[in-house]
Design a protein around this motif. Structure first.
Motif, mmCIF file in Angstrom:
data_model
loop_
_atom_site.group_PDB
_atom_site.id
_atom_site.type_symbol
_atom_site.label_atom_id
_atom_site.label_comp_id
_atom_site.label_asym_id
_atom_site.label_seq_id
_atom_site.Cartn_x
_atom_site.Cartn_y
_atom_site.Cartn_z
ATOM 1 N N GLY A 224 60.715 -23.432 6.266
ATOM 2 C CA GLY A 224 60.165 -22.903 4.738
ATOM 3 C C GLY A 224 59.182 -21.666 5.219
ATOM 4 O O GLY A 224 58.747 -21.008 4.205
ATOM 5 N N ASP A 225 58.496 -21.739 6.309
ATOM 6 C CA ASP A 225 57.337 -20.883 6.654
ATOM 7 C C ASP A 225 58.105 -19.606 7.186
ATOM 8 O O ASP A 225 57.572 -18.613 7.591
ATOM 9 C CB ASP A 225 56.183 -21.407 7.356
ATOM 10 C CG ASP A 225 55.699 -22.228 6.477
ATOM 11 O OD1 ASP A 225 55.401 -22.150 5.489
ATOM 12 O OD2 ASP A 225 55.141 -23.337 7.132
ATOM 13 N N GLY B 212 62.585 -22.655 13.411
ATOM 14 C CA GLY B 212 61.651 -23.724 13.140
ATOM 15 C C GLY B 212 60.362 -23.510 13.504
ATOM 16 O O GLY B 212 59.684 -22.887 14.435
ATOM 17 N N SER B 213 59.209 -24.073 12.750
ATOM 18 C CA SER B 213 58.196 -24.049 12.880
ATOM 19 C C SER B 213 57.428 -25.174 14.049
ATOM 20 O O SER B 213 57.935 -26.157 14.129
ATOM 21 C CB SER B 213 57.200 -24.609 11.146
ATOM 22 O OG SER B 213 57.643 -23.756 10.502
ATOM 23 N N ASN B 214 56.458 -24.686 14.613
ATOM 24 C CA ASN B 214 55.683 -25.623 15.586
ATOM 25 C C ASN B 214 54.419 -26.149 14.591
ATOM 26 O O ASN B 214 53.510 -25.360 14.356
ATOM 27 C CB ASN B 214 55.185 -24.757 16.742
ATOM 28 C CG ASN B 214 54.479 -25.754 17.827
ATOM 29 O OD1 ASN B 214 54.016 -26.477 17.494
ATOM 30 N ND2 ASN B 214 54.187 -24.824 19.023
ATOM 31 N N THR B 215 54.508 -27.313 14.704
ATOM 32 C CA THR B 215 53.356 -28.167 13.775
ATOM 33 C C THR B 215 52.551 -28.810 14.663
ATOM 34 O O THR B 215 51.774 -29.586 14.152
ATOM 35 C CB THR B 215 54.221 -28.928 12.745
ATOM 36 O OG1 THR B 215 54.842 -29.717 13.422
ATOM 37 C CG2 THR B 215 55.115 -28.203 11.830
ATOM 38 N N SER C 116 49.271 -23.301 20.904
ATOM 39 C CA SER C 116 48.922 -21.806 20.828
ATOM 40 C C SER C 116 49.951 -21.025 19.922
ATOM 41 O O SER C 116 50.017 -19.939 19.431
ATOM 42 C CB SER C 116 48.903 -20.863 22.108
ATOM 43 O OG SER C 116 49.991 -21.357 22.829
ATOM 44 N N ALA C 117 51.259 -21.747 19.783
ATOM 45 C CA ALA C 117 52.172 -21.257 19.120
ATOM 46 C C ALA C 117 52.392 -21.992 17.661
ATOM 47 O O ALA C 117 53.530 -21.848 17.130
ATOM 48 C CB ALA C 117 53.638 -21.339 19.953
ATOM 49 N N PHE C 118 51.533 -22.578 17.062
ATOM 50 C CA PHE C 118 51.337 -23.195 15.892
ATOM 51 C C PHE C 118 51.758 -22.050 14.838
ATOM 52 O O PHE C 118 51.382 -21.138 14.475
ATOM 53 C CB PHE C 118 49.926 -23.706 15.627
ATOM 54 C CG PHE C 118 50.017 -24.466 14.278
ATOM 55 C CD1 PHE C 118 50.060 -25.629 14.204
ATOM 56 C CD2 PHE C 118 49.617 -23.843 13.028
ATOM 57 C CE1 PHE C 118 50.348 -26.488 12.795
ATOM 58 C CE2 PHE C 118 49.558 -24.515 11.905
ATOM 59 C CZ PHE C 118 49.898 -25.731 11.660
ATOM 60 N N GLY D 169 58.175 -21.907 16.690
ATOM 61 C CA GLY D 169 56.768 -21.593 16.839
ATOM 62 C C GLY D 169 56.680 -20.227 16.168
ATOM 63 O O GLY D 169 57.383 -19.407 15.935
ATOM 64 N N LYS D 170 55.283 -19.876 16.276
ATOM 65 C CA LYS D 170 54.838 -18.639 15.747
ATOM 66 C C LYS D 170 55.193 -17.636 16.848
ATOM 67 O O LYS D 170 54.174 -17.198 17.676
ATOM 68 C CB LYS D 170 53.341 -18.680 15.747
ATOM 69 C CG LYS D 170 52.771 -17.303 14.907
ATOM 70 C CD LYS D 170 51.274 -17.646 14.489
ATOM 71 C CE LYS D 170 50.592 -16.336 14.111
ATOM 72 N NZ LYS D 170 49.489 -16.330 13.438
#
Length: 194
Positions: free
Chosen positions: A76-77, A93-96, A101-103, A122-123
């Motif tokens: 969703g982000d 997908g997001s890293n939660t 460091s890749a949040f 991740g970011k």
């Protein structure tokens, strides 16, 4: 009218071999606006179709899913650029993990071609005109005009020229490419290069 398109997407999407994302994205957009019945319809459609596209995922244009949404998971982000081609079983997908460091979630540039089974986690930023190969795992930034291939870690191949990542469809209507909202016939100079 928009409600009719949304409801039609619940029925027609599983039966169309090369379908576009517009009906699904319209349904997602309406569901995100808070209409409870549409939120429920969108969630049911996700469960039936075996995919997840977060209600708050941002799309700059309409992506193409040539082989359907099966197994596609988009956070969703996540932010997806214009004219992207996304094959089956792709995860964006997001890293939660809080102290990672890749949040965060990926940002995908314009005109990207994401192969079957690719994972972008991740970011990270994937630049414009990139190709992510089948089953490649992307966990760090990818510069524009690059190819990422699977095997032996994340391998990035940078190209000097702009990559032409148009999705080509050769069918009864002739040779066409995806232009972000419709298929457009290729001109003679492009056809001769095929």
């Amino acid at each position: 009218m928009s409600y009719i398109i949304c409801i039609a997407s619940l029925i027609s999407v599983p039966f169309t071999p090369l379908f576009l994302a517009l009906p699904l994205l319209k349904l997602k957009q309406f569901a995100a606006s808070g209409v409870l019945g549409l939120k429920v319809a969108y969630r049911i459609r996700q469960k039936m179709g075996g995919y997840y596209i977060g209600l708050t995922a941002k799309f700059a244009g309409t992506p193409l899913f040539p082989h359907g949404y099966q197994g596609v998971n988009i956070s969703g982000d996540a932010v997806i650029g214009k004219r992207c081609v996304i094959f089956q079983q792709v995860t964006i997908g997001s890293n939660t993990l809080l102290h990672s460091s890749a949040f965060g979630a990926p940002v995908i540039g314009d005109d990207c071609y994401i192969g079957a089974g690719a994972k972008i986690i991740g970011k990270v930023t994937v630049g414009d005109n990139c190709r992510i190969g089948a089953n490649a795992v992307v966990y760090k930034n990818v510069p524009p005009n690059s190819t990422v291939v699977a095997g032996g870690g994340m391998r990035i191949i940078e190209h000097e020229r702009r990559l032409d990542n148009r999705f080509i469809n050769a069918g009864a209507s002739g040779i066409q490419y995806w232009d972000g909202d419709k298929f457009v016939p290729l001109d003679e100079s492009d056809v001769s290069k095929c």
